[in-house]
Design a protein around this motif. Sequence first.
Motif, PDB file in Angstrom:
ATOM      1  N   GLY A  60       0.817  -1.209   0.000  1.00  0.00           N
ATOM      2  CA  GLY A  60       0.000   0.000   0.000  1.00  0.00           C
ATOM      3  C   GLY A  60       0.852   1.261   0.000  1.00  0.00           C
ATOM      4  N   ALA A  61       1.932   1.257   0.785  1.00  0.00           N
ATOM      5  CA  ALA A  61       2.828   2.413   0.827  1.00  0.00           C
ATOM      6  C   ALA A  61       3.488   2.634  -0.531  1.00  0.00           C
ATOM      7  CB  ALA A  61       3.885   2.213   1.913  1.00  0.00           C
ATOM      8  N   ALA A  62       3.876   1.555  -1.202  1.00  0.00           N
ATOM      9  CA  ALA A  62       4.484   1.668  -2.526  1.00  0.00           C
ATOM     10  C   ALA A  62       3.486   2.214  -3.547  1.00  0.00           C
ATOM     11  CB  ALA A  62       5.026   0.311  -2.979  1.00  0.00           C
ATOM     12  N   ARG A  63       2.264   1.747  -3.461  1.00  0.00           N
ATOM     13  CA  ARG A  63       1.212   2.228  -4.359  1.00  0.00           C
ATOM     14  C   ARG A  63       0.945   3.721  -4.111  1.00  0.00           C
ATOM     15  NH1 ARG A  63      -1.842  -2.007  -3.684  1.00  0.00           N
ATOM     16  NH2 ARG A  63      -2.865  -1.117  -1.889  1.00  0.00           N
ATOM     17  N   ASP A  64       0.884   4.129  -2.839  1.00  0.00           N
ATOM     18  CA  ASP A  64       0.686   5.543  -2.518  1.00  0.00           C
ATOM     19  C   ASP A  64       1.832   6.399  -3.048  1.00  0.00           C
ATOM     20  OD1 ASP A  64      -1.669   4.869  -1.227  1.00  0.00           O
ATOM     21  OD2 ASP A  64      -0.805   4.999   0.799  1.00  0.00           O
ATOM     22  N   LEU A  65       3.058   5.886  -2.925  1.00  0.00           N
ATOM     23  CA  LEU A  65       4.219   6.612  -3.453  1.00  0.00           C
ATOM     24  C   LEU A  65       4.097   6.777  -4.964  1.00  0.00           C
ATOM     25  CD1 LEU A  65       7.155   7.725  -2.761  1.00  0.00           C
ATOM     26  CD2 LEU A  65       7.907   5.546  -3.735  1.00  0.00           C
ATOM     27  N   LEU A  83      -0.125   1.662 -11.054  1.00  0.00           N
ATOM     28  CA  LEU A  83      -0.406   1.256  -9.676  1.00  0.00           C
ATOM     29  C   LEU A  83      -0.520  -0.266  -9.560  1.00  0.00           C
ATOM     30  CD1 LEU A  83      -2.970   4.000  -8.593  1.00  0.00           C
ATOM     31  CD2 LEU A  83      -0.516   3.889  -8.120  1.00  0.00           C
ATOM     32  N   LEU A  84      -1.127  -0.908 -10.554  1.00  0.00           N
ATOM     33  CA  LEU A  84      -1.234  -2.364 -10.544  1.00  0.00           C
ATOM     34  C   LEU A  84       0.144  -3.015 -10.702  1.00  0.00           C
ATOM     35  CD1 LEU A  84      -2.920  -4.901 -10.376  1.00  0.00           C
ATOM     36  CD2 LEU A  84      -3.469  -4.640 -12.796  1.00  0.00           C
ATOM     37  N   VAL A  85       0.959  -2.488 -11.582  1.00  0.00           N
ATOM     38  CA  VAL A  85       2.317  -3.022 -11.775  1.00  0.00           C
ATOM     39  C   VAL A  85       3.118  -2.889 -10.477  1.00  0.00           C
ATOM     40  CG1 VAL A  85       4.511  -2.657 -12.983  1.00  0.00           C
ATOM     41  CG2 VAL A  85       2.361  -2.727 -14.272  1.00  0.00           C
ATOM     42  N   VAL A  86       3.073  -1.730  -9.853  1.00  0.00           N
ATOM     43  CA  VAL A  86       3.780  -1.525  -8.580  1.00  0.00           C
ATOM     44  C   VAL A  86       3.269  -2.515  -7.537  1.00  0.00           C
ATOM     45  CG1 VAL A  86       4.058   0.083  -6.633  1.00  0.00           C
ATOM     46  CG2 VAL A  86       4.412   0.878  -8.983  1.00  0.00           C
ATOM     47  N   SER A  87       1.954  -2.658  -7.415  1.00  0.00           N
ATOM     48  CA  SER A  87       1.375  -3.589  -6.447  1.00  0.00           C
ATOM     49  C   SER A  87       1.862  -5.012  -6.666  1.00  0.00           C
ATOM     50  CB  SER A  87      -0.157  -3.572  -6.527  1.00  0.00           C
ATOM     51  OG  SER A  87      -0.666  -2.352  -6.115  1.00  0.00           O
ATOM     52  N   GLU A  88       1.826  -5.460  -7.902  1.00  0.00           N
ATOM     53  CA  GLU A  88       2.227  -6.841  -8.204  1.00  0.00           C
ATOM     54  C   GLU A  88       3.715  -7.069  -7.930  1.00  0.00           C
ATOM     55  OE1 GLU A  88       0.476  -9.468  -8.845  1.00  0.00           O
ATOM     56  OE2 GLU A  88      -1.436  -8.427  -8.986  1.00  0.00           O
ATOM     57  N   VAL A 142       1.361  -8.232 -15.339  1.00  0.00           N
ATOM     58  CA  VAL A 142       2.377  -7.190 -15.526  1.00  0.00           C
ATOM     59  C   VAL A 142       2.902  -7.183 -16.960  1.00  0.00           C
ATOM     60  CG1 VAL A 142       4.719  -6.487 -14.865  1.00  0.00           C
ATOM     61  CG2 VAL A 142       3.048  -7.057 -13.101  1.00  0.00           C
ATOM     62  N   THR A 143       3.234  -8.339 -17.484  1.00  0.00           N
ATOM     63  CA  THR A 143       3.781  -8.377 -18.849  1.00  0.00           C
ATOM     64  C   THR A 143       2.742  -7.944 -19.880  1.00  0.00           C
ATOM     65  OG1 THR A 143       3.343 -10.760 -19.039  1.00  0.00           O
ATOM     66  CG2 THR A 143       5.553 -10.091 -18.331  1.00  0.00           C
ATOM     67  N   HIS A 144       1.475  -8.173 -19.587  1.00  0.00           N
ATOM     68  CA  HIS A 144       0.414  -7.726 -20.495  1.00  0.00           C
ATOM     69  C   HIS A 144       0.291  -6.202 -20.505  1.00  0.00           C
ATOM     70  CE1 HIS A 144      -3.326  -7.801 -22.741  1.00  0.00           C
ATOM     71  NE2 HIS A 144      -3.838  -6.988 -21.831  1.00  0.00           N
ATOM     72  N   LEU A 145       0.467  -5.578 -19.348  1.00  0.00           N
ATOM     73  CA  LEU A 145       0.309  -4.129 -19.232  1.00  0.00           C
ATOM     74  C   LEU A 145       1.528  -3.333 -19.690  1.00  0.00           C
ATOM     75  CD1 LEU A 145      -1.349  -3.902 -15.695  1.00  0.00           C
ATOM     76  CD2 LEU A 145      -2.475  -3.636 -17.929  1.00  0.00           C
ATOM     77  N   CYS A 146       2.677  -3.978 -19.742  1.00  0.00           N
ATOM     78  CA  CYS A 146       3.932  -3.261 -19.959  1.00  0.00           C
ATOM     79  C   CYS A 146       4.467  -3.408 -21.380  1.00  0.00           C
ATOM     80  CB  CYS A 146       4.979  -3.756 -18.968  1.00  0.00           C
ATOM     81  SG  CYS A 146       4.513  -3.352 -17.271  1.00  0.00           S
ATOM     82  N   SER A 147       5.169  -2.370 -21.806  1.00  0.00           N
ATOM     83  CA  SER A 147       5.826  -2.430 -23.113  1.00  0.00           C
ATOM     84  C   SER A 147       7.169  -3.144 -23.017  1.00  0.00           C
ATOM     85  CB  SER A 147       6.012  -1.022 -23.679  1.00  0.00           C
ATOM     86  OG  SER A 147       6.780  -0.225 -22.805  1.00  0.00           O
ATOM     87  N   ALA A 148       7.692  -3.286 -21.799  1.00  0.00           N
ATOM     88  CA  ALA A 148       8.933  -4.033 -21.582  1.00  0.00           C
ATOM     89  C   ALA A 148       8.917  -4.599 -20.171  1.00  0.00           C
ATOM     90  CB  ALA A 148      10.144  -3.133 -21.771  1.00  0.00           C
ATOM     91  N   PHE A 149       9.493  -5.796 -20.022  1.00  0.00           N
ATOM     92  CA  PHE A 149       9.592  -6.443 -18.721  1.00  0.00           C
ATOM     93  C   PHE A 149      10.876  -7.243 -18.703  1.00  0.00           C
ATOM     94  CE2 PHE A 149       9.128 -10.113 -15.950  1.00  0.00           C
ATOM     95  CZ  PHE A 149       8.736  -9.506 -14.770  1.00  0.00           C
TER      96      PHE A 149
END
Length: 130
Positions: free
Chosen positions: A17-22, A46-51, A105-112
Motif C-alpha cells: 500500500g505504501a508503494a502504491r501511494d508513493l 499502480l497495478l504493476v507496482v502492487s504486483e 504485468v507483462t500484459h500491461l507493460c511495453s517491456a519487462f
Amino acid sequence: MVRHWRANYDNVPDSVGAARDLARAFLTEAVDEVAPVSERTMQDVLLVVSELVTNAARHDGGPRMLDLARTTEAVEVTVWDTSSQLPTRFPPDPARVGGHGIEIVTHLCSAFEAATVPGGKRVHARVALA
C-alpha cells in the motif's frame, strides 16, 4: 526531462500500500513537469507496482527497494529484493488460483525484465504513456 523517486521497504506492514501511494504521488506531482498521465495509465502503473512489490514481499526476507522514473514516453518501475529467485510467468490458465501477477504485468507493460544481481534480483517494467 526524467523524474525519479526511490523508496526502501524493510518488511514494514502494508509496504504494498505504501508503494502504491508513493507511485500515485509520484505520477500526480510529475504532471506539471512532464505531461499529464491518463487515468488508465495511472491505474496500470499502480497495478504493476502492487504486483512487483507483492512478489518481492512474498519471496524475500530482507529489504526491498522501489525505483520510479518517468520520461515523456514511459513510466519505469524497478523493484530490487534480496531473493535471487526470478519471477515465473505461467501460461494463461483461468482455472488456476494465484500465480497471475507476472502474466498481468507483462500484459500491461511495453517491456519487462528480471535479472539476478549481487545480493538478490532486479525486476524492471516499463509502462508506455501513449
